[in-house]
Design a protein around this motif. Structure first.
Motif, PDB file in Angstrom:
ATOM      1  N   LEU A 210       0.832  -1.190   0.000  1.00  7.93           N
ATOM      2  CA  LEU A 210       0.000   0.000   0.000  1.00  7.93           C
ATOM      3  C   LEU A 210       0.872   1.248   0.000  1.00  7.93           C
ATOM      4  O   LEU A 210       1.824   1.339   0.785  1.00  7.93           O
ATOM      5  N   ARG A 211       0.561   2.204  -0.866  1.00  5.78           N
ATOM      6  CA  ARG A 211       1.258   3.480  -0.939  1.00  5.78           C
ATOM      7  C   ARG A 211       0.222   4.586  -0.831  1.00  5.78           C
ATOM      8  O   ARG A 211      -0.919   4.422  -1.268  1.00  5.78           O
ATOM      9  N   ALA A 212       0.652   5.734  -0.292  1.00  7.33           N
ATOM     10  CA  ALA A 212      -0.300   6.808  -0.039  1.00  7.33           C
ATOM     11  C   ALA A 212       0.335   8.164  -0.298  1.00  7.33           C
ATOM     12  O   ALA A 212       1.542   8.356  -0.134  1.00  7.33           O
ATOM     13  N   LEU A 213      -0.510   9.116  -0.695  1.00  8.47           N
ATOM     14  CA  LEU A 213      -0.174  10.535  -0.772  1.00  8.47           C
ATOM     15  C   LEU A 213      -1.323  11.292  -0.126  1.00  8.47           C
ATOM     16  O   LEU A 213      -2.489  11.084  -0.492  1.00  8.47           O
ATOM     17  N   ASN A 214      -0.993  12.159   0.810  1.00  4.97           N
ATOM     18  CA  ASN A 214      -2.018  12.825   1.598  1.00  4.97           C
ATOM     19  C   ASN A 214      -1.817  14.330   1.544  1.00  4.97           C
ATOM     20  O   ASN A 214      -0.759  14.839   1.912  1.00  4.97           O
ATOM     21  N   CYS A 215      -2.838  15.044   1.101  1.00  2.09           N
ATOM     22  CA  CYS A 215      -2.831  16.511   1.069  1.00  2.09           C
ATOM     23  C   CYS A 215      -3.915  17.026   2.015  1.00  2.09           C
ATOM     24  O   CYS A 215      -5.053  17.284   1.609  1.00  2.09           O
ATOM     25  N   GLY A 216      -3.554  17.149   3.300  1.00  2.00           N
ATOM     26  CA  GLY A 216      -4.447  17.757   4.284  1.00  2.00           C
ATOM     27  C   GLY A 216      -5.643  16.931   4.687  1.00  2.00           C
ATOM     28  O   GLY A 216      -6.560  17.460   5.326  1.00  2.00           O
ATOM     29  N   HIS A 217      -5.678  15.643   4.346  1.00  2.00           N
ATOM     30  CA  HIS A 217      -6.842  14.815   4.641  1.00  2.00           C
ATOM     31  C   HIS A 217      -6.575  13.958   5.870  1.00  2.00           C
ATOM     32  O   HIS A 217      -5.420  13.611   6.154  1.00  2.00           O
ATOM     33  N   PRO A 218      -7.616  13.594   6.637  1.00  2.00           N
ATOM     34  CA  PRO A 218      -7.397  12.667   7.769  1.00  2.00           C
ATOM     35  C   PRO A 218      -6.877  11.320   7.280  1.00  2.00           C
ATOM     36  O   PRO A 218      -7.349  10.791   6.270  1.00  2.00           O
ATOM     37  N   TRP A 219      -5.905  10.768   8.019  1.00  2.00           N
ATOM     38  CA  TRP A 219      -5.387   9.446   7.663  1.00  2.00           C
ATOM     39  C   TRP A 219      -6.458   8.384   7.913  1.00  2.00           C
ATOM     40  O   TRP A 219      -7.186   8.447   8.903  1.00  2.00           O
ATOM     41  N   PRO A 220      -6.541   7.396   7.048  1.00  2.00           N
ATOM     42  CA  PRO A 220      -7.519   6.311   7.273  1.00  2.00           C
ATOM     43  C   PRO A 220      -7.129   5.457   8.469  1.00  2.00           C
ATOM     44  O   PRO A 220      -6.007   5.529   8.980  1.00  2.00           O
ATOM     45  N   TYR A 221      -8.071   4.619   8.871  1.00  2.00           N
ATOM     46  CA  TYR A 221      -7.823   3.618   9.907  1.00  2.00           C
ATOM     47  C   TYR A 221      -7.818   2.240   9.259  1.00  2.00           C
ATOM     48  O   TYR A 221      -8.516   1.988   8.271  1.00  2.00           O
ATOM     49  N   VAL A 222      -7.020   1.357   9.840  1.00  2.00           N
ATOM     50  CA  VAL A 222      -6.915  -0.012   9.345  1.00  2.00           C
ATOM     51  C   VAL A 222      -7.434  -0.952  10.426  1.00  2.00           C
ATOM     52  O   VAL A 222      -7.007  -0.883  11.588  1.00  2.00           O
ATOM     53  N   LEU A 223      -8.343  -1.835  10.039  1.00  2.00           N
ATOM     54  CA  LEU A 223      -8.871  -2.855  10.948  1.00  2.00           C
ATOM     55  C   LEU A 223      -8.053  -4.123  10.755  1.00  2.00           C
ATOM     56  O   LEU A 223      -8.114  -4.766   9.701  1.00  2.00           O
ATOM     57  N   ARG A 224      -7.262  -4.453  11.778  1.00  2.00           N
ATOM     58  CA  ARG A 224      -6.439  -5.663  11.766  1.00  2.00           C
ATOM     59  C   ARG A 224      -6.936  -6.581  12.885  1.00  2.00           C
ATOM     60  O   ARG A 224      -6.524  -6.458  14.028  1.00  2.00           O
ATOM     61  N   GLY A 225      -7.866  -7.448  12.534  1.00  2.00           N
ATOM     62  CA  GLY A 225      -8.460  -8.290  13.567  1.00  2.00           C
ATOM     63  C   GLY A 225      -9.273  -7.434  14.516  1.00  2.00           C
ATOM     64  O   GLY A 225     -10.207  -6.737  14.129  1.00  2.00           O
ATOM     65  N   SER A 226      -8.915  -7.453  15.793  1.00  2.00           N
ATOM     66  CA  SER A 226      -9.615  -6.642  16.789  1.00  2.00           C
ATOM     67  C   SER A 226      -8.932  -5.301  17.030  1.00  2.00           C
ATOM     68  O   SER A 226      -9.360  -4.542  17.892  1.00  2.00           O
ATOM     69  N   ARG A 227      -7.885  -4.998  16.262  1.00  2.00           N
ATOM     70  CA  ARG A 227      -7.144  -3.756  16.437  1.00  2.00           C
ATOM     71  C   ARG A 227      -7.569  -2.718  15.411  1.00  2.00           C
ATOM     72  O   ARG A 227      -7.970  -3.056  14.288  1.00  2.00           O
ATOM     73  N   VAL A 228      -7.463  -1.459  15.823  1.00  2.00           N
ATOM     74  CA  VAL A 228      -7.748  -0.329  14.938  1.00  2.00           C
ATOM     75  C   VAL A 228      -6.550   0.610  15.006  1.00  2.00           C
ATOM     76  O   VAL A 228      -6.260   1.193  16.052  1.00  2.00           O
ATOM     77  N   ASP A 229      -5.824   0.752  13.901  1.00  2.00           N
ATOM     78  CA  ASP A 229      -4.627   1.584  13.843  1.00  2.00           C
ATOM     79  C   ASP A 229      -4.759   2.596  12.720  1.00  2.00           C
ATOM     80  O   ASP A 229      -5.330   2.286  11.666  1.00  2.00           O
TER      81      ASP A 229
END
Length: 365
Positions: A210-229
């Motif tokens: 996964l690669r990302a470019l962010n211009c002033g936007h909230p970062w997404p969250y990732v659901l990894r099993g029971s974790r949220v990062d």
């Protein structure tokens, strides 16, 4: 710019007001009772004109309601063309999206999202135009049209972002000329100085990298099993519009999206929703509640998140809200060791996937 043209009244619609007006005029000048000054004659005259006025008011109200329904239907049709629903499955990813406009009774807003499968991987855009409603829909249409072309044409994510930046600048200049034609300038200075758009670009290849470019936007969250990062804690670039992009644009490599994991993109309206006591909505907490029921589909994530939002802030939203969920349902996603997959507590900083280098994209179109 998108405009909804008002429909001119038809001859059939003008018949009733004409009849009511003819009745009032005919009574006033043709009925002997209307010429009398007695109390009974005045009461009858007042009743006639009250009935005529009431009929005209109800006719106008019915016409306006019909026009409002037509305008809303046209707005929904325009948004379905511009902000089309993503396919439920795309190149091994399960996809779901939902949007809620801040305009009461409207379905259009200033949020934008799109998911496209390309030869470079699945590319995603999530953005938020300043403002909402029909005024922002033109900017949304321009940016999405540019992304749908650039996502297939440009091999690098940074070049896709530059295409979006150029499109936004051109759109704002054209809008400034159309709104202020008296200026006569071919290129107005600072056409819309306060306009800006936050944009997040993601690229997910076949191995889950996964690669990302962010211009002033909230970062997404990732659901990894029971974790949220959070996907990353890196500082984003400034929003598109007020500031030029840096000379060097390199996509940020993030931890891979493994099979069964989901990434949740959203606009800031989701985290800025307030309850009656002024407390902000906690999206991570809502996602942790969702993660307790894992595995869950993206559609279930949307349903539970929006239910929690309505429970937290039951009134109409003060800002547009959009949520996009992608789950990796591929069997051969990039694998990492259990320690790297689970990570340390709170350690959600972006990490590159330890996998072979990205293959060169095919030149075949």
């Amino acid at each position: 710019m998108i405009r909804i043209k008002a429909r001119a009244p038809t001859g059939r619609e003008a018949v009733l007001p004409t009849v009511w007006g003819a009745v009032a005029v005919g009574y006033k000048f043709g009925c002997p009772l209307a010429q009398q000054n007695g109390l009974g004659a005045r009461i009858v005259t007042s009743a006639v004109f009250f009935a005529v006025g009431t009929g005209l008011i109800f006719h106008v109200r019915r016409t306006l309601l019909r026009e409002l329904r037509l305008a809303r239907r046209a707005a929904r049709a325009a948004q379905n063309v511009v902000l089309r629903p993503p396919p439920p499955r795309l190149d091994g990813l399960n996809v779901a999206a939902a949007q809620l406009s801040a305009d009461r009774g409207a379905s259009v807003g200033g949020d934008l999202y799109e998911v496209i499968a390309t030869e470079y991987g699945v590319r995603v855009v999530m953005g938020d135009v300043r403002g909402h409603g029909l005024a922002a829909l033109g900017t949304v249409a321009a940016l999405l049209g540019s992304f749908r072309e650039a996502a297939h044409d440009e091999p690098e994510l940074g070049r896709v972002l530059r295409r979006l930046d150029r499109t936004l600048g051109r759109h704002l200049r054209e809008r400034a000329r159309s709104e202020h034609p008296a200026h006569g300038a071919p290129d107005p200075e600072n056409p819309v100085a306060e306009e800006f758009v936050t944009v997040l670009l993601l690229e997910i290849d076949r191995d889950g990298r996964l690669r990302a470019l962010n211009c002033g936007h909230p970062w997404p969250y990732v659901l990894r099993g029971s974790r949220v990062d959070p996907l990353s804690r890196a500082d984003p670039l400034p929003p598109l519009g007020p500031f030029p992009l840096p000379a060097e644009l390199e996509a940020l490599p993030c931890r891979p999206l493994l099979a069964g994991e989901s990434v949740v993109l959203f606009t800031d309206g989701a985290e800025e929703a307030r309850d009656a006591r002024g407390r902000f909505f906690s999206l991570p907490e809502a996602l942790r509640e969702v993660a307790r029921h894992h595995p869950v589909s993206p559609q279930t994530v949307l349903r539970m998140v929006f239910a929690a939002l309505r429970h937290h802030a039951p009134g109409p939203p003060t800002d547009d809200i959009a949520v996009l969920v992608l789950r990796n349902d591929r069997g051969g996603a990039c694998r990492t060791s259990p320690a790297a997959r689970d990570g340390e507590a709170g350690g959600s900083a972006a990490r590159p996937c330890q996998a072979p280098t990205r293959p060169q994209p095919s030149t075949r179109r």
